[in-house]
Design a protein around this motif. Structure first.
Motif, PDB file in Angstrom:
ATOM      1  N   GLU A  25     -50.306  10.535   5.511  1.00 49.34           N
ATOM      2  CA  GLU A  25     -50.413   9.072   5.423  1.00 49.34           C
ATOM      3  C   GLU A  25     -49.154   8.473   4.804  1.00 49.34           C
ATOM      4  O   GLU A  25     -48.655   7.439   5.265  1.00 49.34           O
ATOM      5  CB  GLU A  25     -51.642   8.701   4.595  1.00 49.34           C
ATOM      6  CG  GLU A  25     -51.926   7.230   4.542  1.00 49.34           C
ATOM      7  CD  GLU A  25     -53.187   6.908   3.763  1.00 49.34           C
ATOM      8  OE1 GLU A  25     -53.247   5.804   3.201  1.00 49.34           O
ATOM      9  OE2 GLU A  25     -54.102   7.747   3.704  1.00 49.34           O
ATOM     10  N   ARG A  64     -46.371   8.314   7.383  1.00 45.44           N
ATOM     11  CA  ARG A  64     -46.556   7.185   8.308  1.00 45.44           C
ATOM     12  C   ARG A  64     -46.173   5.871   7.638  1.00 45.44           C
ATOM     13  O   ARG A  64     -45.533   5.004   8.247  1.00 45.44           O
ATOM     14  CB  ARG A  64     -47.998   7.125   8.799  1.00 45.44           C
ATOM     15  CG  ARG A  64     -48.271   8.057   9.954  1.00 45.44           C
ATOM     16  CD  ARG A  64     -49.661   7.849  10.443  1.00 45.44           C
ATOM     17  NE  ARG A  64     -50.518   8.485   9.458  1.00 45.44           N
ATOM     18  CZ  ARG A  64     -51.681   9.041   9.686  1.00 45.44           C
ATOM     19  NH1 ARG A  64     -52.205   8.989  10.873  1.00 45.44           N
ATOM     20  NH2 ARG A  64     -52.361   9.630   8.748  1.00 45.44           N
ATOM     21  N   THR A  65     -46.551   5.704   6.376  1.00 45.57           N
ATOM     22  CA  THR A  65     -46.217   4.485   5.644  1.00 45.57           C
ATOM     23  C   THR A  65     -44.708   4.359   5.475  1.00 45.57           C
ATOM     24  O   THR A  65     -44.137   3.282   5.676  1.00 45.57           O
ATOM     25  CB  THR A  65     -46.916   4.470   4.274  1.00 45.57           C
ATOM     26  OG1 THR A  65     -48.322   4.558   4.477  1.00 45.57           O
ATOM     27  CG2 THR A  65     -46.593   3.212   3.487  1.00 45.57           C
ATOM     28  N   ARG A  66     -44.041   5.459   5.131  1.00 48.75           N
ATOM     29  CA  ARG A  66     -42.582   5.420   4.968  1.00 48.75           C
ATOM     30  C   ARG A  66     -41.899   5.056   6.279  1.00 48.75           C
ATOM     31  O   ARG A  66     -40.924   4.312   6.295  1.00 48.75           O
ATOM     32  CB  ARG A  66     -42.069   6.766   4.471  1.00 48.75           C
ATOM     33  CG  ARG A  66     -42.314   6.985   3.009  1.00 48.75           C
ATOM     34  CD  ARG A  66     -41.699   8.267   2.525  1.00 48.75           C
ATOM     35  NE  ARG A  66     -41.818   8.348   1.080  1.00 48.75           N
ATOM     36  CZ  ARG A  66     -41.910   9.470   0.414  1.00 48.75           C
ATOM     37  NH1 ARG A  66     -41.880  10.626   1.051  1.00 48.75           N
ATOM     38  NH2 ARG A  66     -42.018   9.456  -0.899  1.00 48.75           N
TER      39      ARG A  66
END
Length: 71
Positions: A24, A27-29
């Motif tokens: 997760e 994906r956020t980065r």
């Protein structure tokens, strides 16, 4: 589960949770990097928000070079 005396089972649960968190976070980065790129180098075409009715769509599950895109 964390209160269990079975250290192996506890470790497996923690490791699985850590894997999910790392996925997760990656994906956020990636999303943050994309947004920063938009701010630093605005797209040539204007970006707009629009709503469209439900329709058939296609998804791409690979990295595609910009030069390979149809104009």
């Amino acid at each position: 589960m964390l209160a269990t005396s079975d250290a192996t089972a506890r470790g497996e649960v923690i490791a699985a949770h850590l894997d999910r968190l790392e996925t997760e976070l990656a994906r956020t980065r990636s999303a943050v990097e994309s947004l920063r790129n938009l701010l630093q180098r605005p797209a040539a075409a204007p970006i707009e928000h629009r709503a469209v009715p439900p329709c058939t769509a296609m998804g791409i599950a690979a990295t595609v070079d910009r030069s390979d895109l149809a104009a």
